[in-house]
Structures are given as structure tokens and as C-alpha cells.
Scaffold this motif. Structure first.
Motif, PDB file in Angstrom:
ATOM      1  N   GLU A  47      15.411  10.884 -43.848  1.00  0.00           N
ATOM      2  CA  GLU A  47      15.643   9.893 -42.793  1.00  0.00           C
ATOM      3  C   GLU A  47      16.186  10.502 -41.504  1.00  0.00           C
ATOM      4  O   GLU A  47      15.652  10.265 -40.422  1.00  0.00           O
ATOM      5  N   PHE A  48      17.266  11.264 -41.610  1.00  0.00           N
ATOM      6  CA  PHE A  48      17.925  11.754 -40.402  1.00  0.00           C
ATOM      7  C   PHE A  48      17.042  12.720 -39.617  1.00  0.00           C
ATOM      8  O   PHE A  48      16.998  12.656 -38.386  1.00  0.00           O
ATOM      9  N   ALA A  49      16.323  13.575 -40.304  1.00  0.00           N
ATOM     10  CA  ALA A  49      15.409  14.482 -39.604  1.00  0.00           C
ATOM     11  C   ALA A  49      14.287  13.698 -38.929  1.00  0.00           C
ATOM     12  O   ALA A  49      13.920  13.977 -37.778  1.00  0.00           O
ATOM     13  N   LEU A  50      13.756  12.701 -39.638  1.00  0.00           N
ATOM     14  CA  LEU A  50      12.684  11.892 -39.056  1.00  0.00           C
ATOM     15  C   LEU A  50      13.186  11.081 -37.864  1.00  0.00           C
ATOM     16  O   LEU A  50      12.502  10.958 -36.846  1.00  0.00           O
ATOM     17  N   ILE A  51      14.388  10.536 -37.985  1.00  0.00           N
ATOM     18  CA  ILE A  51      14.949   9.747 -36.886  1.00  0.00           C
ATOM     19  C   ILE A  51      15.226  10.643 -35.686  1.00  0.00           C
ATOM     20  O   ILE A  51      14.927  10.288 -34.540  1.00  0.00           O
ATOM     21  N   ALA A  91      10.982   5.464 -39.739  1.00  0.00           N
ATOM     22  CA  ALA A  91      12.154   5.892 -40.510  1.00  0.00           C
ATOM     23  C   ALA A  91      13.401   5.151 -40.052  1.00  0.00           C
ATOM     24  O   ALA A  91      14.219   4.720 -40.872  1.00  0.00           O
ATOM     25  N   ALA A  92      13.546   4.977 -38.745  1.00  0.00           N
ATOM     26  CA  ALA A  92      14.715   4.259 -38.219  1.00  0.00           C
ATOM     27  C   ALA A  92      14.690   2.796 -38.639  1.00  0.00           C
ATOM     28  O   ALA A  92      15.738   2.232 -39.009  1.00  0.00           O
ATOM     29  N   GLY A 104       5.180   7.771 -39.779  1.00  0.00           N
ATOM     30  CA  GLY A 104       5.515   6.820 -38.721  1.00  0.00           C
ATOM     31  C   GLY A 104       4.804   5.483 -38.825  1.00  0.00           C
ATOM     32  O   GLY A 104       4.748   4.746 -37.842  1.00  0.00           O
ATOM     33  N   GLU A 105       4.265   5.154 -39.985  1.00  0.00           N
ATOM     34  CA  GLU A 105       3.543   3.897 -40.156  1.00  0.00           C
ATOM     35  C   GLU A 105       4.535   2.736 -40.206  1.00  0.00           C
ATOM     36  O   GLU A 105       5.307   2.598 -41.152  1.00  0.00           O
ATOM     37  N   ALA A 128      12.133  -2.587 -44.708  1.00  0.00           N
ATOM     38  CA  ALA A 128      13.330  -3.146 -44.068  1.00  0.00           C
ATOM     39  C   ALA A 128      13.476  -4.621 -44.415  1.00  0.00           C
ATOM     40  O   ALA A 128      14.590  -5.090 -44.715  1.00  0.00           O
ATOM     41  N   SER A 129      12.379  -5.367 -44.401  1.00  0.00           N
ATOM     42  CA  SER A 129      12.427  -6.791 -44.734  1.00  0.00           C
ATOM     43  C   SER A 129      12.836  -7.012 -46.183  1.00  0.00           C
ATOM     44  O   SER A 129      13.595  -7.939 -46.495  1.00  0.00           O
TER      45      SER A 129
END
Length: 137
Positions: free
Chosen positions: A41-45, A52-53, A112-113, A121-122
């Protein structure tokens, strides 16, 4: 007036105790969640990946919702910690179930999809809301 001020400040120590407990549980959740997800997550963000965010933000809010319910309804710090741990496990289980349903979920988030990220998230938010509601009884 001084006694009113002291009366108003009587809740400061419990506030600090519950806030520190909540922040500790949030830190544990972040560590566990990021350890269990195959994507980073953090690397992608940091690289600007909105999927990812979005997915990670949903998981954070999905955990914070029942944690806030645990704080509001707990009888003690120990009680709150127990229910916070339950909230953590439920949120992690929700991610695991989503990975069973969408086996390439992490790869799609890494690419990034947004569709998968929004769904994840939902799901995290929905599970968090239900988890929080169940803690009120």
C-alpha cells in the motif's frame, strides 16, 4: 468558576487513555493489514496509485467506525481493547473474503484499477458500519 473548569477537565485523563488505546489499535491494524495484503500500500500510494489509496482509505475508515463504537459503548479500557481487536479481525476477514471472490484483487489494485479499489473500499466501509452497529448490543 475554578471548580467548573476542574469539572470540565475531569474527562481529560479518560480521553487521553481511550485516544492512546485507539491510536495503538489503529497502528496495529495498519501494520497487520499491510502485512497481510500482497500489494504494498504505502509504496503504491507514494507512487501516486489512487486505487491503493482508495482501498486502503476504505479499510482505515472501515476499522475506525467499529472502533469508535467500541469506545462509545465499552465499560473499560480492557473491554474497548477486546472489541477493538474484534473489529480488527472482522476487517481483515472482509479483505480475505474479497480476495477469495476476486483472486486477482491485489494485482488489479497494484495496476491502479479503480473499480476493484472502490469495491474493496465499499466492502470495508459496509462491514465496518455493520460491525459498529452490532457492538451496540
Amino acid at each position: 468558576m475554578f471548580s467548573q473548569l476542574l469539572g470540565s477537565l475531569s474527562g481529560v485523563l479518560p480521553f487521553i487513555a481511550y485516544f492512546l488505546l485507539a491510536m495503538g489499535l489503529l497502528a496495529i491494524f495498519v501494520r497487520l493489514y499491510t502485512w497481510l495484503t500482497p500489494h504494498h500500500e504505502f509504496a503504491l500510494i507514494r507512487a501516486g496509485n489512487p486505487a491503493a489509496a482508495t482501498a486502503f482509505g476504505g479499510a482505515l475508515i472501515g476499522f475506525a467506525l467499529p472502533l469508535s463504537s467500541a469506545i462509545s459503548h465499552s465499560l473499560s479500557l480492557i473491554d474497548c481493547a477486546i472489541w477493538g481487536a474484534i473489529a480488527l479481525l472482522v476487517q481483515v476477514a472482509a479483505f480475505r473474503v474479497m480476495r477469495l471472490w476476486l483472486t486477482d484483487l491485489s494485482e488489479r489494485i497494484s495496476r491502479g484499477e479503480m473499480a476493484c479499489a472502490i469495491l474493496l473500499a465499499s466492502t470495508a466501509l459496509s462491514v465496518g458500519l455493520l460491525n459498529a452497529a452490532c457492538m451496540t448490543y
